[in-house]
Design a protein around this motif. Structure first.
Motif, mmCIF file in Angstrom:
data_model
loop_
_atom_site.group_PDB
_atom_site.id
_atom_site.type_symbol
_atom_site.label_atom_id
_atom_site.label_comp_id
_atom_site.label_asym_id
_atom_site.label_seq_id
_atom_site.Cartn_x
_atom_site.Cartn_y
_atom_site.Cartn_z
ATOM 1 N N ILE A 1 -0.600 -24.140 1.296
ATOM 2 C CA ILE A 1 0.539 -24.011 0.382
ATOM 3 C C ILE A 1 0.833 -25.306 -0.368
ATOM 4 N N ALA A 2 0.207 -26.406 0.026
ATOM 5 C CA ALA A 2 0.397 -27.649 -0.714
ATOM 6 C C ALA A 2 -0.303 -27.596 -2.067
ATOM 7 N N ASP A 3 -1.394 -26.813 -2.165
ATOM 8 C CA ASP A 3 -2.192 -26.784 -3.397
ATOM 9 C C ASP A 3 -2.359 -25.394 -4.002
ATOM 10 N N TYR A 4 -1.928 -24.375 -3.264
ATOM 11 C CA TYR A 4 -2.139 -23.011 -3.723
ATOM 12 C C TYR A 4 -0.859 -22.192 -3.599
ATOM 13 N N ASP A 5 -0.808 -21.144 -4.410
ATOM 14 C CA ASP A 5 0.263 -20.150 -4.317
ATOM 15 C C ASP A 5 -0.238 -19.078 -3.365
ATOM 16 N N VAL A 6 0.226 -19.139 -2.112
ATOM 17 C CA VAL A 6 -0.296 -18.275 -1.054
ATOM 18 C C VAL A 6 0.590 -17.040 -0.891
ATOM 19 N N ARG A 7 -0.042 -15.879 -0.960
ATOM 20 C CA ARG A 7 0.659 -14.608 -0.756
ATOM 21 C C ARG A 7 0.021 -13.872 0.420
ATOM 22 N N ILE A 8 0.803 -13.037 1.057
ATOM 23 C CA ILE A 8 0.307 -12.219 2.169
ATOM 24 C C ILE A 8 0.202 -10.781 1.693
ATOM 25 N N LEU A 9 -0.974 -10.189 1.902
ATOM 26 C CA LEU A 9 -1.244 -8.824 1.453
ATOM 27 C C LEU A 9 -1.243 -7.880 2.642
ATOM 28 N N ALA A 10 -0.383 -6.882 2.594
ATOM 29 C CA ALA A 10 -0.284 -5.905 3.671
ATOM 30 C C ALA A 10 -0.422 -4.500 3.086
ATOM 31 N N PRO A 11 -0.906 -3.527 3.891
ATOM 32 C CA PRO A 11 -1.059 -2.163 3.383
ATOM 33 C C PRO A 11 0.291 -1.514 3.100
ATOM 34 N N SER A 12 0.322 -0.741 2.027
ATOM 35 C CA SER A 12 1.536 -0.005 1.685
ATOM 36 C C SER A 12 1.630 1.226 2.566
ATOM 37 N N THR A 13 2.738 1.354 3.282
ATOM 38 C CA THR A 13 2.901 2.455 4.241
ATOM 39 C C THR A 13 4.241 3.145 4.005
#
Length: 313
Positions: free
Chosen positions: A224-236
């Motif tokens: 997260i210091a150098d990137y825009d980090v997102r978490i991907l989860a399944p849509s339920t």
């Protein structure tokens, strides 16, 4: 970047938090001053200081968070803000003779909290939320804070209420893993900097027991210091309890840095991002797929090495 720090009740500009912020953010200018004991003198001084210093970000902790809320027009981080400080004083033994926690520039180390002073604090705290500007305010709330509990009050006026694992006073873990990343996030937004986006498949985050995978958190904080980090989860949508379970896991184990970053989607082909970390080698994706668990990418240490070599690209 210039940061204006407002200390909490009974502290001073010589607090350890100020010193540590300067060490953790060597390219930033961190300004702080002793806040007067009398509330009306304090808010007047802080308005004058903000006008003079023109900070990019104002950070206020506890009492300082209460004051910072009233400094409208600046990006502010309120940490465990004591919006009801008069009640807090009465309830937590802050009456009578007191000693400042840190050295004050005027040399005064003793002070007295009287009923009249408490009344003055009640009056000044009632000036909060008179001119809310939601786009400029973040609230950070320790989930084990035994002193101040104002998250619900904050949410009546501002949407960005972020929990973090910690108590009332800031410690090293809180500063490094929660406060500093948020400062950098705000700074980049102010400067219009967009980091490359990394999507991490939720299934890569935990081990077989549901605990954070080995070195995952360390790698996450590095990314997260150098990137825009997102978490991907399944849509339920048919099973909302699974969505709640994902959010609860992220809140418990990653906490503040993952605030407002979880994406629920079943089709990776439609997602716009630079990298996808996933166990699914056949995933359709517009960017680069990093297959977690494959040869050379078996551990989170391998992931950290891979992205460190990319150098934020």
């Amino acid at each position: 970047m210039k940061i204006m720090y407002i200390h909490g009740f009974g502290s001073s500009a010589e607090s350890g938090t100020v010193k540590r912020l300067r060490e953790l953010l060597p390219d930033a200018v961190v300004v702080a001053d002793d806040v007067p004991l009398q509330p009306q003198d304090a808010i007047a001084m802080l308005h004058e200081m903000a006008d003079r210093e023109n900070p990019d970000i104002i950070i206020g902790t506890s009492m300082g968070g209460m004051y910072a809320e009233q400094l409208h027009g600046y990006d502010r981080i309120l940490v465990n803000p004591a919006f009801q400080i008069a009640d807090t004083m009465k309830e937590h033994g802050m009456m009578g003779n007191q000693t400042y926690f840190n050295r004050r520039r005027d040399g005064v180390q003793q002070f007295v909290v009287t009923n009249a002073l408490v009344k003055d604090f009640r009056t000044i705290s009632e000036q909060c939320f008179q001119h809310p500007d939601p786009e400029h305010v973040w609230g950070l709330f320790g989930d084990h804070d035994p002193v101040v509990h104002t998250r619900s009050l904050f949410l009546e006026h501002y949407p960005r209420a972020i929990n973090f694992h910690g108590e009332h006073r800031l410690n090293e873990h809180t500063l490094i893993n929660y406060i500093v990343p948020l400062i950098r996030r705000i700074d980049k937004a102010q400067r219009g900097i967009s980091d490359p986006i990394i999507l991490i498949d939720f299934n890569c985050l935990s081990d077989s027991h549901g605990n954070p995978a080995s070195s995952m958190l360390k790698t996450y904080y590095q990314l997260i210091a150098d990137y825009d980090v997102r978490i991907l989860a399944p849509s339920t949508s048919a099973h909302p309890e699974q969505t709640t379970s994902v959010m609860n896991w992220v809140e418990e184990h990653i906490s503040a840095p993952a605030h407002d970053t979880v994406i629920f989607c079943n089709d990776t082909a439609i997602l716009m991002a630079d990298y996808l970390i996933t166990r699914n080698a056949t995933a359709e994706f517009m960017g680069s797929v990093v297959e977690f668990g494959s040869e050379g990418m078996k551990t989170w240490e391998d992931v950290a090495t891979y992205f460190s070599r990319l150098g934020g690209q």
